[in-house]
Design an enzyme around this catalytic site. Structure first.
Site, PDB file in Angstrom:
ATOM      1  N   ASP A  13      -6.909 -18.231 -44.431  1.00  0.00           N
ATOM      2  CA  ASP A  13      -6.196 -16.952 -44.517  1.00  0.00           C
ATOM      3  C   ASP A  13      -5.677 -16.656 -45.923  1.00  0.00           C
ATOM      4  O   ASP A  13      -4.652 -15.990 -46.086  1.00  0.00           O
ATOM      5  CB  ASP A  13      -5.014 -16.900 -43.516  1.00  0.00           C
ATOM      6  CG  ASP A  13      -5.451 -17.242 -42.115  1.00  0.00           C
ATOM      7  OD1 ASP A  13      -6.515 -16.748 -41.701  1.00  0.00           O
ATOM      8  OD2 ASP A  13      -4.742 -18.015 -41.432  1.00  0.00           O
ATOM      9  N   LYS A  16      -9.780 -14.526 -48.696  1.00  0.00           N
ATOM     10  CA  LYS A  16     -11.143 -14.700 -49.219  1.00  0.00           C
ATOM     11  C   LYS A  16     -11.997 -13.459 -48.997  1.00  0.00           C
ATOM     12  O   LYS A  16     -12.757 -13.057 -49.870  1.00  0.00           O
ATOM     13  CB  LYS A  16     -11.842 -15.889 -48.535  1.00  0.00           C
ATOM     14  CG  LYS A  16     -11.190 -17.224 -48.820  1.00  0.00           C
ATOM     15  CD  LYS A  16     -11.856 -18.335 -48.047  1.00  0.00           C
ATOM     16  CE  LYS A  16     -11.612 -18.295 -46.551  1.00  0.00           C
ATOM     17  NZ  LYS A  16     -10.241 -18.497 -46.110  1.00  0.00           N
ATOM     18  N   GLY A  40     -11.427 -14.796 -39.726  1.00  0.00           N
ATOM     19  CA  GLY A  40     -11.131 -13.369 -39.666  1.00  0.00           C
ATOM     20  C   GLY A  40     -10.965 -12.889 -41.089  1.00  0.00           C
ATOM     21  O   GLY A  40      -9.941 -13.139 -41.709  1.00  0.00           O
ATOM     22  N   HIS A  41     -11.999 -12.278 -41.649  1.00  0.00           N
ATOM     23  CA  HIS A  41     -11.942 -11.847 -43.045  1.00  0.00           C
ATOM     24  C   HIS A  41     -11.640 -10.343 -43.098  1.00  0.00           C
ATOM     25  O   HIS A  41     -12.455  -9.523 -42.708  1.00  0.00           O
ATOM     26  CB  HIS A  41     -13.254 -12.210 -43.756  1.00  0.00           C
ATOM     27  CG  HIS A  41     -13.422 -13.697 -43.909  1.00  0.00           C
ATOM     28  ND1 HIS A  41     -14.561 -14.295 -44.373  1.00  0.00           N
ATOM     29  CD2 HIS A  41     -12.545 -14.716 -43.671  1.00  0.00           C
ATOM     30  CE1 HIS A  41     -14.384 -15.618 -44.398  1.00  0.00           C
ATOM     31  NE2 HIS A  41     -13.174 -15.884 -43.972  1.00  0.00           N
ATOM     32  N   GLN A 223     -12.132 -20.475 -43.357  1.00  0.00           N
ATOM     33  CA  GLN A 223     -11.005 -21.422 -43.257  1.00  0.00           C
ATOM     34  C   GLN A 223     -10.604 -21.908 -44.660  1.00  0.00           C
ATOM     35  O   GLN A 223     -10.760 -21.152 -45.604  1.00  0.00           O
ATOM     36  CB  GLN A 223     -11.344 -22.601 -42.335  1.00  0.00           C
ATOM     37  CG  GLN A 223     -11.458 -22.235 -40.855  1.00  0.00           C
ATOM     38  CD  GLN A 223     -12.798 -21.626 -40.488  1.00  0.00           C
ATOM     39  OE1 GLN A 223     -13.839 -22.162 -40.824  1.00  0.00           O
ATOM     40  NE2 GLN A 223     -12.792 -20.516 -39.786  1.00  0.00           N
TER      41      GLN A 223
HETATM   42  P1  IMP Z   1     -10.907 -24.057 -34.539  1.00  0.00           P
HETATM   43  O1  IMP Z   1     -11.588 -23.849 -35.836  1.00  0.00           O
HETATM   44  O2  IMP Z   1     -10.873 -22.837 -33.663  1.00  0.00           O
HETATM   45  O3  IMP Z   1     -11.423 -25.264 -33.825  1.00  0.00           O
HETATM   46  O4  IMP Z   1      -9.356 -24.388 -34.837  1.00  0.00           O
HETATM   47  C1  IMP Z   1      -8.963 -25.574 -35.522  1.00  0.00           C
HETATM   48  C2  IMP Z   1      -7.779 -25.297 -36.461  1.00  0.00           C
HETATM   49  O5  IMP Z   1      -8.219 -24.473 -37.524  1.00  0.00           O
HETATM   50  C3  IMP Z   1      -6.620 -24.558 -35.804  1.00  0.00           C
HETATM   51  O6  IMP Z   1      -5.409 -25.008 -36.395  1.00  0.00           O
HETATM   52  C4  IMP Z   1      -6.860 -23.118 -36.180  1.00  0.00           C
HETATM   53  O7  IMP Z   1      -5.674 -22.353 -36.173  1.00  0.00           O
HETATM   54  C5  IMP Z   1      -7.410 -23.294 -37.582  1.00  0.00           C
HETATM   55  N1  IMP Z   1      -8.267 -22.197 -37.996  1.00  0.00           N
HETATM   56  C6  IMP Z   1      -9.534 -21.938 -37.593  1.00  0.00           C
HETATM   57  N2  IMP Z   1     -10.025 -20.842 -38.202  1.00  0.00           N
HETATM   58  C7  IMP Z   1      -9.067 -20.411 -39.025  1.00  0.00           C
HETATM   59  C8  IMP Z   1      -8.991 -19.338 -39.961  1.00  0.00           C
HETATM   60  O8  IMP Z   1      -9.935 -18.562 -40.170  1.00  0.00           O
HETATM   61  N3  IMP Z   1      -7.819 -19.221 -40.632  1.00  0.00           N
HETATM   62  C9  IMP Z   1      -6.790 -20.078 -40.471  1.00  0.00           C
HETATM   63  N4  IMP Z   1      -6.811 -21.097 -39.623  1.00  0.00           N
HETATM   64  C10 IMP Z   1      -7.944 -21.270 -38.903  1.00  0.00           C
END
Ligand code: IMP
Length: 428
Positions: A13, A16, A40-41, A223
């Site tokens: 977040d 990017k 979520g971009h 991420q």
């Molecule tokens: P997952 O990727 O859905 O398996 O989540 C694993 C961890 O990564 C969790 O703490 C999510 O909140 C975090 N996470 C996954 N995608 C994002 C993102 O795009 N931004 C911020 N945190 C993320």
């Protein structure tokens, strides 16, 4: 020829999407290399806001080819919805390419993700529930379904039936675990496959060819470094490699192709989901940042945890990614902060260190050591060059740049494309 990787230097977040969108007009190709619809971009331009989850952030530039690389896990249903939505906003889906070897996320992956999170109780990871972990588990276990399989009914049928049977056995003890009719599911997936077929190709070949033709390629991480499966705050991480190394395995481009690694950090720090966060603020200052920065997840809507910028973590991110450029986003969120804190070290069991600990236990004990700087207490609205920035905000930026040893070449002062300062030193 220019191949640049854009990576999140914190827990995701960092903004990017905005930076990729901004640079996308000069890029021939923008490529996603890992993750899935957990990302979520957010892009904001011409008064419109749009959130992309799977489609690379260059899609609103008419001449940019947008590639979903082999390292991404693709939810085909979500992708079709996203293509429709982007088309309504003026994007041309003909710009899209999807790797035939990318793996897919199917409904049972999301069921498994949610069921496992529920079973973890208090030690849950806080996943996005998008099926990311289970899809990568199947990939590594060599039982996954790849995009190319959506075009082959026999292969697809065998693989889906096997996955559903295995899931049913493994989750038989789980209350309310959804059951799926395999025939229906296969039919729906085949329909998706037909709709996606025009975009499916050998993207590694396309990228090699483009590189040899001297095209400009942006590799877009999702991420952030601290959520990396190997280098992040395990197990509170995602299941892929958002760091720059992942850009090679996730696209097929060799490490020698990548010349520039642009790290993105906010002027403060946020995290969604569980796991240690040494500079987290549980007070009014944290709430002020959350409200001013609209720090609510763009995929799940969850309030993000907010805190001060953490240079111990950023130095670590700079090292593991080989960052040689830095963008600072959301500087304007600190406009009304009378004092700004910068974490320069941790105190762990009474010992001060500036090395990011790899042990979760040590990180959980880390107390931040701060340098406090006076805030600039004025609006950054409309500022379009470095020399117009208030002196105190420049002091803040220079301090970060010096500590990290990485040149800041982009500063973002608001969500819109136009609210960005590109330093003269920036090379496209
Ligand atoms: P997952 O990727 O859905 O398996 O989540 C694993 C961890 O990564 C969790 O703490 C999510 O909140 C975090 N996470 C996954 N995608 C994002 C993102 O795009 N931004 C911020 N945190 C993320």
């Amino acid at each position: 020829m220019s191949v640049r990787v854009i990576i999140g230097a914190q827990w995701g977040d960092e903004g990017k999407g905005k930076i990729v969108d901004l640079l996308g007009n000069r890029a021939d190709l923008v490529v996603r290399y890992q993750g899935g619809a957990n990302a979520g971009h957010t892009l904001k331009f011409e008064g419109k806001t749009h959130v992309l989850h799977l489609i690379p952030s260059g899609i609103f530039h008419p001449n940019t080819i947008c590639v979903i690389g082999n390292g991404v896990v693709v939810d085909p249903f979500k992708l079709l919805e996203e293509i429709d939505a982007a088309e309504k906003l003026g994007a041309d889906p003909a710009q899209l390419r999807i790797s035939s070897t990318a793996h897919v996320i199917l409904p049972y992956h999301k069921d498994i993700d949610k069921a496992k999170e529920k079973a973890r109780g208090d030690s849950k990871i806080g996943t996005t529930g998008r099926g990311i972990g289970p899809a990568y588990i199947h990939k590594i276990a060599r039982t996954g379904i790849r995009i190319m399989d959506l075009l082959d009914e026999n292969v697809l049928t065998k693989k889906v039936e096997a996955a559903l049977a295995e899931t049913k056995t493994n989750f038989s003890e789980f209350k309310d675990f959804p059951e799926h009719d395999s025939k229906n599911m296969i039919r729906e997936i085949m329909e998706c496959g037909k709709k996606l077929e025009p975009y499916i190709c050998d993207t590694a070949h396309l990228l090699h060819k483009s590189m040899n033709e001297g095209k400009t390629i942006l590799l877009e991480g999702a991420q952030g470094a601290l959520l990396d499966i190997d280098h992040g705050t395990y197990p509170f991480v995602t299941s892929s490699s958002p760091t720059s190394g992942g850009a090679c395995t996730g696209t097929g481009l060799p490490p020698t192709a990548i010349k520039r690694v642009l790290g993105i950090t906010k002027a403060y720090c946020t995290r969604v989901g569980n796991g240690p966060f040494p500079t987290e603020l549980h007070n009014e200052e944290g709430e002020k940042i959350r409200q001013k920065g609209h720090e609510f997840g763009s995929t799940t809507g969850r309030p993000r945890r907010c805190g001060w910028i953490d240079l111990v973590a950023l130095k670590y991110a700079a090292r593991i990614n080989g960052m040689n450029e830095l963008a600072i986003t959301k500087l304007d969120v600190l406009d009304e902060m009378p004092e700004i804190r910068i974490c320069t070290a941790y105190k762990i069991d009474g010992v001060e260190t500036d090395v990011f600990p790899v042990s979760l236990k040590a990180l959980e004990k880390a107390e931040p050591v701060y340098v406090t700087m006076p805030g600039w207490m004025s609006s950054l609205d409309g500022i379009d060059s470095v020399d117009k920035l208030p002196a105190k905000s420049l002091d803040f930026l220079h301090f970060i740049q010096k500590e990290l040893g990485v040149n800041i070449s982009i500063v973002s002062t608001g969500p819109d494309r136009a609210e960005t300062i590109l330093d003269k030193s920036f090379v496209y």
